[in-house]
Design an enzyme around this catalytic site. Structure first.
Site, short mmCIF file in Angstrom:
data_model
loop_
_atom_site.label_atom_id
_atom_site.label_comp_id
_atom_site.label_asym_id
_atom_site.label_seq_id
_atom_site.Cartn_x
_atom_site.Cartn_y
_atom_site.Cartn_z
N GLY A 87 0.63 -1.21 0.03
CA GLY A 87 0.01 -0.13 0.05
C GLY A 87 0.82 1.38 -0.19
N HIS B 107 1.23 0.80 -13.28
CA HIS B 107 2.17 -0.33 -13.70
C HIS B 107 3.69 0.14 -13.70
CE1 HIS B 107 3.25 -4.20 -15.54
NE2 HIS B 107 4.04 -3.45 -16.40
N ASP C 198 -2.99 -4.28 -19.06
CA ASP C 198 -2.17 -3.38 -19.16
C ASP C 198 -2.07 -2.46 -20.71
OD1 ASP C 198 0.27 -5.38 -17.47
OD2 ASP C 198 -1.26 -3.94 -16.51
N GLU D 249 6.15 5.93 -9.53
CA GLU D 249 4.88 5.53 -9.10
C GLU D 249 4.06 6.70 -8.17
OE1 GLU D 249 4.50 1.63 -8.11
OE2 GLU D 249 6.54 1.05 -9.06
C1 GRF Z 1 4.10 -1.54 -7.09
O1 GRF Z 1 5.30 -1.90 -7.53
C2 GRF Z 1 3.26 -1.11 -8.26
O2 GRF Z 1 3.84 -0.76 -9.29
C3 GRF Z 1 2.56 -2.53 -8.45
O3 GRF Z 1 2.36 -3.32 -7.21
C4 GRF Z 1 3.27 -2.69 -6.32
C5 GRF Z 1 2.25 -2.08 -5.47
O4 GRF Z 1 3.10 -1.53 -4.40
N1 GRF Z 1 1.18 -2.29 -9.30
P1 GRF Z 1 2.29 -0.83 -3.07
O5 GRF Z 1 1.24 -1.97 -2.63
O6 GRF Z 1 1.52 0.22 -3.86
O7 GRF Z 1 3.37 -0.57 -1.96
#
Ligand code: GRF
Length: 215
Positions: free
Chosen positions: A12, A110, A151, A181
């Protein structure tokens, strides 16, 4: 108020950065109505509870069939009446009925520059293992709308991240999270909430500030 449902499966950290951007005013006018996980042990659910956000678990193990699980998941999302569904590390293939219920209103983060290193088998740490194995020099992250493919929906934002000599998959994953991200997912939400994202076919256009245009 622009309401979100955030779907999670793991730690999360992406959810946490959305929570933090709401708290610091970057995502003014945005609120998370519900966090939903398929995994009862997801730490993301603890993060939601700590932030005072309703946290629900819809686990496939509780249902006789996959279709019954999908129906319960879609109902749990619909019940929260979101303006946007955010998949933040959600490791469940979204059922067609959910796509139909929320056309261009589901987004996913992603950990690569789509269309590279995506599709079946490319999730979490496996993405970074394959990136390093291929020897590319640049990777990154992508936020895209979710369609019935994997995706494959219209790309909203991307951010590149350099690969460094000696990177391990874990080190690279962390850099992609920190540098890409955790920045582009809240930014994509901000742009969509402001009506600045227009979808034309499989292409999105980010409209200049001060315009409305959500398709
Ligand atoms: C991240 O690496 C994201 O890119 C992928 O899953 C992971 C999620 O991490 N979709 P978190 O649960 O947000 O820490």
């Amino acid at each position: 108020m622009f309401h979100l449902v955030v779907c999670v499966s793991g730690g999360g950290t992406n959810l946490q950065h959305i929570i933090d951007r709401i708290a610091d005013g970057t995502l003014a006018g945005v609120s998370i109505s519900r966090v939903i996980s398929n995994n009862p042990g997801a730490f993301a659910l603890e993060r939601a509870k700590k932030a005072g956000i309703e946290a629900a678990c819809v686990s496939p193990r509780e249902f006789e069939t996959r279709d019954a699980f999908y129906m319960a998941l879609v109902d749990c999302v619909k019940e929260a009446a979101p303006d946007l569904v955010v998949l933040a590390g959600f490791l469940v293939a979204i059922p067609p009925e959910m796509i139909r219920a929320f056309p261009n209103r589901i987004i996913n983060i992603h950990p690569s520059l789509i269309p590279s290193f995506c599709g079946k088998g490319y999730y979490g740490i496996h993405v970074h293992e394959r990136v390093l194995g291929r020897g590319v020099k640049v990777t990154g992250a992508t936020v895209h709308f979710v369609d019935e493919g994997m995706d494959s929906g219209p790309i909203i934002l991307q951010k590149a991240v350099e690969i460094q000599e000696g990177d391990t998959p874990e080190v690279l994953q962390r850099r992609v999270m920190e540098q890409a991200e955790w920045k582009i997912l809240p930014e994509a939400i901000r742009l969509i909430a402001a009506g600045r994202v227009r979808v034309e076919g499989n292409v999105t256009h980010i409209l200049p500030d001060g315009t409305q245009g959500m398709a």
